[in-house]
Design a protein around this motif. Structure first.
Motif, PDB file in Angstrom:
ATOM      1  N   CYS A   3       0.845  -1.191   0.000  1.00  0.00           N
ATOM      2  CA  CYS A   3       0.000   0.000   0.000  1.00  0.00           C
ATOM      3  C   CYS A   3       0.887   1.249   0.000  1.00  0.00           C
ATOM      4  CB  CYS A   3      -0.899  -0.008   1.247  1.00  0.00           C
ATOM      5  SG  CYS A   3      -1.724   1.573   1.521  1.00  0.00           S
ATOM      6  N   CYS A   6      -0.058   3.382   3.680  1.00  0.00           N
ATOM      7  CA  CYS A   6       0.367   2.925   5.002  1.00  0.00           C
ATOM      8  C   CYS A   6       1.454   1.854   4.949  1.00  0.00           C
ATOM      9  CB  CYS A   6      -0.839   2.403   5.792  1.00  0.00           C
ATOM     10  SG  CYS A   6      -1.419   0.802   5.200  1.00  0.00           S
ATOM     11  N   ALA A   8       1.295  -1.167   4.200  1.00  0.00           N
ATOM     12  CA  ALA A   8       0.860  -2.519   4.544  1.00  0.00           C
ATOM     13  C   ALA A   8       1.172  -3.421   3.338  1.00  0.00           C
ATOM     14  CB  ALA A   8      -0.627  -2.545   4.847  1.00  0.00           C
ATOM     15  N   CYS A  30      -6.354  -1.177  -0.095  1.00  0.00           N
ATOM     16  CA  CYS A  30      -5.493  -1.652   0.980  1.00  0.00           C
ATOM     17  C   CYS A  30      -6.344  -2.400   2.011  1.00  0.00           C
ATOM     18  CB  CYS A  30      -4.786  -0.472   1.647  1.00  0.00           C
ATOM     19  SG  CYS A  30      -3.838  -0.948   3.093  1.00  0.00           S
ATOM     20  N   CYS A  33      -5.695   0.011   5.601  1.00  0.00           N
ATOM     21  CA  CYS A  33      -6.244   1.373   5.727  1.00  0.00           C
ATOM     22  C   CYS A  33      -7.430   1.645   4.794  1.00  0.00           C
ATOM     23  CB  CYS A  33      -5.152   2.419   5.511  1.00  0.00           C
ATOM     24  SG  CYS A  33      -4.573   2.543   3.807  1.00  0.00           S
TER      25      CYS A  33
HETATM   26 ZN   LIG Z   1      -2.903   1.060   3.484  1.00  0.00          ZN
END
Ligand SMILES: [Zn+2]
Length: 155
Positions: A3, A6, A8, A30, A33
């Motif tokens: 992502c 964030c 991730a 994502c 988030c």
């Molecule tokens: Zn994210």
């Protein structure tokens, strides 16, 4: 895919669309988030070289191929849409080969195979250019070969 917001590691694809040029547009979300973003996937290919009869090489040109086919289709009931499709198919077949080089005569054969199913006259015209019929016999043999298909109706 990571992502971009964030960082991730997991995102899920929520929509996938293939474009005319084989690129793929993906809408992703994502998992963490929930933010959304778009990615584009493009196929990277190195240019294919066409080996001409005199052994010189030039990059494959879709436009040049199109012109050659167009010339054979003059005053024939063949729409430019059909010609475009034919050119696309030939380009695709060439790019799927493992060989980065292709003989111009091989491209000609590919086109002929397809033209034969579309229009007899265009086929003969293209064949006479590509195969450079030197003897009238070979030309006649070619005409003989396509004769049975003339019975089919085209509408
Ligand atoms: Zn994210």
């Amino acid at each position: 895919m990571m992502c971009p917001f964030c960082k991730a590691p997991d995102t899920k694809v929520i929509d996938s669309r293939r474009n005319e040029d084989f690129s793929v547009r993906r809408r992703r979300e994502c998992v963490k988030c929930k933010k959304r973003f778009t990615t584009y996937e493009k196929i990277e290919t190195s240019p294919i070289l066409v080996v001409k009869k005199d052994s010189t090489r030039e990059p494959f040109s879709k436009e040049k191929l199109r012109k050659g086919i167009l010339y054979s289709c003059i005053k024939r009931p063949i729409s430019s849409k059909i010609i475009d499709k034919l050119v696309d198919e030939v380009e695709k077949e060439i790019s799927l080969r493992d060989d980065p080089e292709i003989k111009s005569i091989e491209i000609g054969e590919l086109v002929l195979k397809k033209l034969k199913k579309i229009d007899d006259v265009a086929y003969i015209r293209f064949a006479s250019v590509y195969r450079e019929f030197k003897e009238i016999e070979s030309f006649n043999a070619e005409v003989e070969k396509i004769k049975p298909s003339k019975k089919k109706s085209r509408d």
